[in-house]
Design an enzyme around this catalytic site. Structure first.
Site, short mmCIF file in Angstrom:
data_model
loop_
_atom_site.label_atom_id
_atom_site.label_comp_id
_atom_site.label_asym_id
_atom_site.label_seq_id
_atom_site.Cartn_x
_atom_site.Cartn_y
_atom_site.Cartn_z
N GLU A 136 0.91 6.13 12.75
CA GLU A 136 0.62 5.19 12.62
C GLU A 136 -0.72 4.37 12.74
OE1 GLU A 136 -3.34 6.38 10.39
OE2 GLU A 136 -5.43 5.89 11.94
N ASP A 137 0.10 3.16 11.93
CA ASP A 137 -0.03 1.82 12.85
C ASP A 137 1.16 1.59 13.97
OD1 ASP A 137 -2.07 2.49 11.02
OD2 ASP A 137 -1.59 1.02 9.10
N HIS A 193 1.20 -1.42 -0.08
CA HIS A 193 0.01 -0.65 -0.07
C HIS A 193 1.06 1.30 -0.35
CE1 HIS A 193 -2.76 3.12 1.35
NE2 HIS A 193 -2.69 3.63 2.35
MN MN Z 1 -2.47 4.57 4.16
#
Ligand code: MN
Length: 755
Positions: free
Chosen positions: A99-100, A70
């Site tokens: 964020e992840d 991605h």
């Molecule tokens: Mn993304």
């Protein structure tokens, strides 16, 4: 030879397949980058790729493919379809890391520099902060917010790339999510892409959204476009030869393309004009793209081509559009008009140069390409390009109707926009702090504010807010304004309110101090006269009575028996501590009496003009009031009740205050002298952010402070905050301070106070 003995094809593990897929995608990105005019900064790009790959390791998207594909795809869009350089490519590769994964923005800053880290932070904020929980916000607000919160337009470009890839892979999402994402895309991202001149991306975003929101209408239009293709081809065949002939004769270097209206645009026209597909007249347009003989005379050539066309076909009298002299706000330039074909049909023709065409398709990223073909592209060039977008956005042309006309991309705007926990948007001046925000919402909130959670992270009162921040004000009834607060406010509103509170508190303290002093003097056998007040004022070195009262009221100056000497004019230069034997004598006297005197007698015999020493012996004779639970170290007062009980109250206890006013002469001044011999139970209130490990840390502290027995502890968590109370046995207030200080050392604990 098809039996089981033949060598089986080598087994390729899933990991190996993934790895090949990842490397191929990354190689394609590098190839695209290297084919551009950008400088060759492949090292940093490769570093970002390896870092992101390792950070997302083991994670898959809903579609089942490795997650890293991605970010690579997003970088591919940013580079290949928008034309951005290494900084944006790195940021795109890293855009989901913060964020992840467990990496922080600081990590990214250390590894890839401030620019890349800032872009990633912006993208993270947009994803998590805005589109997470508060989808109820108006689309206009979203757009406005998006633009004001991005200090760097590359944040938006990465976000658009991210959204485009998510839209392209939307089929693997849950249908309910599909609608939300498609709707958001249509109302927020497509208009922004349009505004930035990213026409191709805008069209794709619109069509993808349309496809998910109205699958049948979409399929219907596709089918009709297919069915009508022959007819359009015939139109082109009849219309273009005459044009070609003329342009060839003029020596123009050109290509002619058929422009087919996008399914979404067709559908919109059908909806807006209430017409069937067949009546949408401008599905087909002819586009003439020329390479100017002299780029400096690009405009002249455009008009010459237009002029030649008017000699072949009859132009429509009112549909002429000159986007050449007055470009659209997104930079679009071209000449448009509609001409009557020999078959009696109106056909739109658009004339633009190769440069204008590039800008129309990929936006301003195309600009630099035409400036100097030989000059190496550098970051400064990009900055100039970004500035040009800014200027255009800041200064929209009056004659263009654009969805986002009211929106200014204020990179250094004087206002910021922040959210309440419920998603309400508040506009604050730039530089506003948590305390400003609290007062902006409500005076009560401001008056008891002790900090805030900004984007779920705990911050102090002085924290300067940034656009897009979500702010939850934390309050406590025990917190009050202090003069320091004036340093933490930047808005006039908050400043005025803090000053008002401080004035009010000062008045209250002054009143309290005055009352205390009056009571003290009367009890000690003096009158409340200016003479005595002046003596004490000099003693405490205060310029006026008001400050003396305030000092007594806020507890800075203690009124006790040592002042007797001051009032009698016998103040010893070395201070009242020299007179300590006074205390021990009393204690000793009481102690010897202890065995023989009953409690009632003890109380009856209390000398109300002297300070009673609360020590191991006298404590046996009195009762700790159960309204305020005083412990050694507290400012206390003894109240003799009707049944000859000596109750010890906090001086601030409302019951004691009531008692004071009613039975003034039944009060006994008290002072502690307990030498850590007796334990008292106190309640400590705990409050903080319910972060991982915080309960563990509390347990650790209590373990370390095992000399204090914890009798009970209750903790409730709610909405990311925990609140609780513990009952603990201590000797005195110093112990309470120790415990509270230790607890306050724990990260995420915001409050540990005795109640
Ligand atoms: Mn993304």
């Amino acid at each position: 030879m098809s039996d089981t003995t033949s060598p089986a094809a080598p087994l390729v593990s899933r990991e190996q397949q993934d790895e090949e897929m990842i490397q191929a995608a990354f190689q394609r990105l590098l190839d695209t980058y290297l084919a551009s005019n950008h400088r060759r900064k492949t090292d940093i790009i490769t570093k970002a790729f390896n870092f992101a790959k390792q950070a997302h390791k083991g994670v898959r998207r809903r579609s089942g493919e490795p997650y890293i594909l991605h970010p690579i795809a997003v970088a591919q869009i940013a580079c290949g379809e928008i034309g951005l350089g290494s900084t944006t490519i790195c940021a795109a590769l890293l855009h989901d890391v913060e964020e992840d994964t467990d990496y922080t923005n600081e990590d990214l800053c250390n590894l890839f520099g401030k620019k890349v880290a800032n872009i990633v932070e912006g993208v993270t904020k947009i994803s998590g902060g805005i589109f997470g929980e508060r989808a109820s916000l108006q689309a206009e607000t979203f757009k406005k917010l998006l633009l004001t919160m991005s200090d760097d337009i590359r944040v938006i470009l990465v976000k658009i790339s991210d959204r485009l890839h998510n839209m392209r892979t939307l089929s693997s999402m849950l249908p309910s999510k599909q609608y939300k994402i498609a709707g958001e895309t249509l109302y927020i991202f497509a208009p922004i892409a349009d505004r930035l001149g990213l026409n191709k991306i805008k069209t794709e975003l619109e069509d993808l959204s349309f496809r998910y929101e109205h699958p049948e209408a979409y399929a219907d239009i596709l089918q009709k476009l297919k069915d009508s293709k022959d007819m359009r081809d015939k139109t082109i065949e009849g219309f273009t030869p005459a044009i070609r002939e003329r342009l060839d004769a003029m020596g123009v270097n050109y290509t002619i393309k058929a422009r087919i209206k996008s399914p979404y645009s067709i559908w919109m026209k059908m909806q807006n004009k209430h017409i069937p597909f067949e009546e949408v007249f401008d599905i087909l347009a002819i586009r003439i793209i020329y390479v100017p003989a002299d780029r400096n005379k690009e405009k002249d050539e455009c008009f010459r081509i237009y002029s030649a066309l008017t000699e072949i076909y009859k132009p429509h009298p009112t549909r002429f559009r000159d986007w050449l002299s007055n470009p659209k706000t997104n930079g679009y330039q071209a000449l448009h008009n509609t001409f009557m074909s020999k078959q009696g049909k109106w056909i739109e023709v658009q004339i633009r140069s190769d440069r204008m065409d590039d800008i129309a398709e990929v936006g301003f990223a195309a600009h630099w390409k035409y400036k100097d073909q030989n000059a190496a592209y550098d970051e400064n060039e990009l900055d100039r390009w970004l500035n040009s977008i800014k200027e255009i956005l800041d200064d929209p042309q009056p004659d263009t109707l654009d969805l986002l006309d009211n929106i200014k991309l204020n990179l250094y705007s004087s206002e910021i926009m922040v959210f309440t926990p419920k998603g309400e948007l508040k506009t604050m001046p730039r530089g506003a702090t948590v305390l400003d925000f609290a007062f902006n919402i409500h005076s009560v909130l401001g008056a008891h504010c002790f900090g805030a959670k900004v984007n779920h992270r705990l911050v102090p009162l002085s924290y300067e807010l940034k656009s897009g921040d979500q702010v939850e004000i934390l309050t406590s009834q025990t917190r009050h304004a202090t003069p320091e607060w004036l340093n933490y406010v930047t808005t006039a509103k908050a400043r005025n309110k803090v000053q008002a509170i401080l004035r009010r508190e000062k008045r209250a303290q002054q009143k309290e101090g005055e009352d205390k002093l009056r009571q003290f003097l009367v009890q000690a056998g003096y009158d409340f006269t200016e003479q005595h007040i002046a003596t004490l004022r000099l003693h405490f070195g205060q310029p006026d009575n008001e400050s003396l009262f305030v000092g007594i009221g806020d507890g800075r100056f203690t009124l006790d028996e040592s002042l007797n000497d001051v009032l009698k004019g016998r103040e010893h230069k070395k201070g009242w501590r020299r007179f300590l034997p006074f205390k021990t004598k009393t204690a000793a006297a009481t102690q010897t009496a202890e065995e023989t005197i009953s409690t009632a007698d003890f109380v009856k015999n209390i000398n109300r003009k002297q300070t009673l020493i609360l020590d191991e012996a006298t404590l046996e004779k009195c009762v700790m009031a159960d309204c305020c639970h005083p412990i050694p170290g507290d400012d206390v007062v003894g109240c003799i009740t009707a049944d000859d009980t000596l109750e010890i109250h906090l001086r601030s206890c409302p019951n004691a205050v009531r008692h004071k006013t009613r039975y003034g002469n039944n009060l006994v001044a008290c002072r502690w002298d307990t030498h850590k011999s007796r334990l008292f139970d106190v309640a400590i209130r705990l409050r903080g952010v319910d972060a991982q490990g915080v309960l563990h840390a509390i347990a650790d502290v209590l373990q370390r402070l095992s000399r204090f027995t914890v009798k009970r502890i209750t903790l409730d968590t709610n909405d990311g905050i925990f609140e609780g109370q513990m009952i603990i046995s201590v000797f005195d207030t110093a112990d309470v301070t120790t415990v509270c200080n230790e607890l306050m050392q724990i990260e995420h604990v915001t409050e540990a106070v005795r109640v």
